[in-house]
Scaffold this motif. Structure first.
Motif, PDB file in Angstrom:
ATOM      1  N   ASP A  40       0.604  -1.008  -0.229  1.00 45.05           N
ATOM      2  CA  ASP A  40      -0.123   0.289   0.568  1.00 45.05           C
ATOM      3  C   ASP A  40       0.888   1.264  -0.007  1.00 45.05           C
ATOM      4  O   ASP A  40       0.106   1.984  -0.843  1.00 45.05           O
ATOM      5  N   TYR A  41       1.825   1.474   0.599  1.00 46.67           N
ATOM      6  CA  TYR A  41       3.046   2.048   0.882  1.00 46.67           C
ATOM      7  C   TYR A  41       3.796   2.675  -0.645  1.00 46.67           C
ATOM      8  O   TYR A  41       3.601   3.580  -1.023  1.00 46.67           O
ATOM      9  N   ARG A  43       2.313   1.635  -3.784  1.00 47.21           N
ATOM     10  CA  ARG A  43       1.063   2.053  -4.037  1.00 47.21           C
ATOM     11  C   ARG A  43       1.355   3.550  -4.157  1.00 47.21           C
ATOM     12  O   ARG A  43       0.730   4.125  -5.271  1.00 47.21           O
ATOM     13  N   SER A  44       1.281   4.401  -3.433  1.00 44.12           N
ATOM     14  CA  SER A  44      -0.008   5.377  -2.701  1.00 44.12           C
ATOM     15  C   SER A  44       1.753   6.330  -2.727  1.00 44.12           C
ATOM     16  O   SER A  44       1.470   7.496  -3.821  1.00 44.12           O
ATOM     17  N   VAL A 276       3.738   9.892   3.018  1.00 44.59           N
ATOM     18  CA  VAL A 276       3.496   9.998   2.112  1.00 44.59           C
ATOM     19  C   VAL A 276       2.878  11.066   1.975  1.00 44.59           C
ATOM     20  O   VAL A 276       2.840  12.057   0.816  1.00 44.59           O
ATOM     21  N   ARG A 280       4.272  14.007  -1.028  1.00 44.95           N
ATOM     22  CA  ARG A 280       2.809  14.791  -1.327  1.00 44.95           C
ATOM     23  C   ARG A 280       3.416  16.468  -1.608  1.00 44.95           C
ATOM     24  O   ARG A 280       3.467  17.563  -2.408  1.00 44.95           O
TER      25      ARG A 280
END
Length: 306
Positions: A40-41, A43-44, A276, A280
């Motif tokens: 998940d990390y 992918r994010s 994440v 960003r």
């Protein structure tokens, strides 16, 4: 029966095998994280991470049983990897190596499913492997004193600025910082490493009590090591945004030069829990995408050294 979980990664749908498998046990003061958390990390963070991976040969650090188990440093791409995972066959002494190249989100997620915790990237691209487009200074402290790393980074950043070379800062997720300089790929590795060594030697000569370029540990004492040895053919450096195989799942994180003044920033400041959010902010937004030739910087360095 082995459990699986289906995830969407870019344009592909993948199966994550044993998603509940604990890769970071939660001892050593860090949180517990599973393979599903790792997938998940990645992918994010893919949108920020992939520009630093595309087209580059990789060395993959795999821990199938988690950070407490055996470590495998994988260069050759196994035959069972899907055809859509890109490869680059490059020369080595006595033969070739078929490196994995991570060009998309699906590959990033697939590698996480293979318990690849850390991606180590070449400083050149597969289509021009002898011509690096990144130069790296690794600021390696003798102990856990991040204050010495902070001070050395400021000094190195100022020197590079005087040489007309923009640079980016990155926490390593381990102990120190990397300073990354985009170059234009017009020089071979020997030329780039020689320049990097001259820069490091210049800075160490100005602060001989605190900095050193001595390759042997016994010659460094308590001084911070300005390491330029990663600037060589087939050598690698940890990729931006990659997870490190250490308790708590720390992340190698790009930061702005202003963040260096934040007392809360250290080499392991970010983990997969909060990385994440930092990604960003696009901390390297001001770093030129196209690197510069070292010719002008060499001349300026000669003038500085007298």
């Amino acid at each position: 029966m082995t459990s699986t979980r289906t995830v969407r990664a870019g344009r592909r749908t993948l199966e994550v095998h044993r998603p509940e498998k604990v890769l970071f046990p939660g001892d050593g003061g860090g949180g517990e994280y599973t393979k599903a958390d790792l997938v998940d990390y990645y992918r994010s963070v893919a949108a920020r991470m992939l520009p630093h991976l595309r087209g580059r040969p990789l060395m993959l650090e795999r821990h199938p049983d988690g950070v407490g188990g055996p470590r495998f440093m994988q260069k050759n791409t196994p035959d069972h990897y899907p055809d859509w995972v890109h490869r680059a066959e490059l020369s080595k002494e006595g033969g070739t190596v078929c490196h994995t190249v991570c060009d998309d989100t699906a590959t990033l997620a697939y590698l996480a499913d293979q318990a690849c915790l850390t991606l180590h990237r070449w400083l050149s691209r597969a289509d021009r492997p002898e011509r690096p487009d990144r130069l790296v200074f690794d600021l390696d402290p003798a102990g856990d004193d991040f204050g010495s790393v902070r001070e050395a980074a400021r000094q190195m950043g100022k020197l590079l600025g005087n040489l007309g070379l923009p640079s980016g800062l990155m926490t390593t997720g381990s102990r120190g910082l990397h300073i990354v300089v985009p170059v234009d790929g017009s020089h071979d590795f020997d030329e780039v490493r020689e320049f990097a060594k001259d820069v490091a030697d210049t800075l160490a000569a100005a602060h001989p009590d605190r900095l050193t370029t001595a390759a042997r540990k016994k010659d460094r004492g308590d001084r911070l090591y300005l390491d330029v040895q990663r600037n060589a053919y087939a050598q690698t450096a940890v990729a931006p945004f990659t997870v490190r195989a250490l308790p708590g799942a720390p992340v190698a994180m790009p930061i702005t030069w202003e963040q260096l003044d934040d007392p809360d920033v250290n080499a392991r400041r970010w983990t997969i829990t909060d990385a994440v959010d930092q990604a960003r902010t696009d901390p390297w937004a001001d770093l030129p995408r196209r690197g510069r030739s070292l010719g002008s910087a060499r001349r300026r360095l000669r003038e500085l050294r007298g």
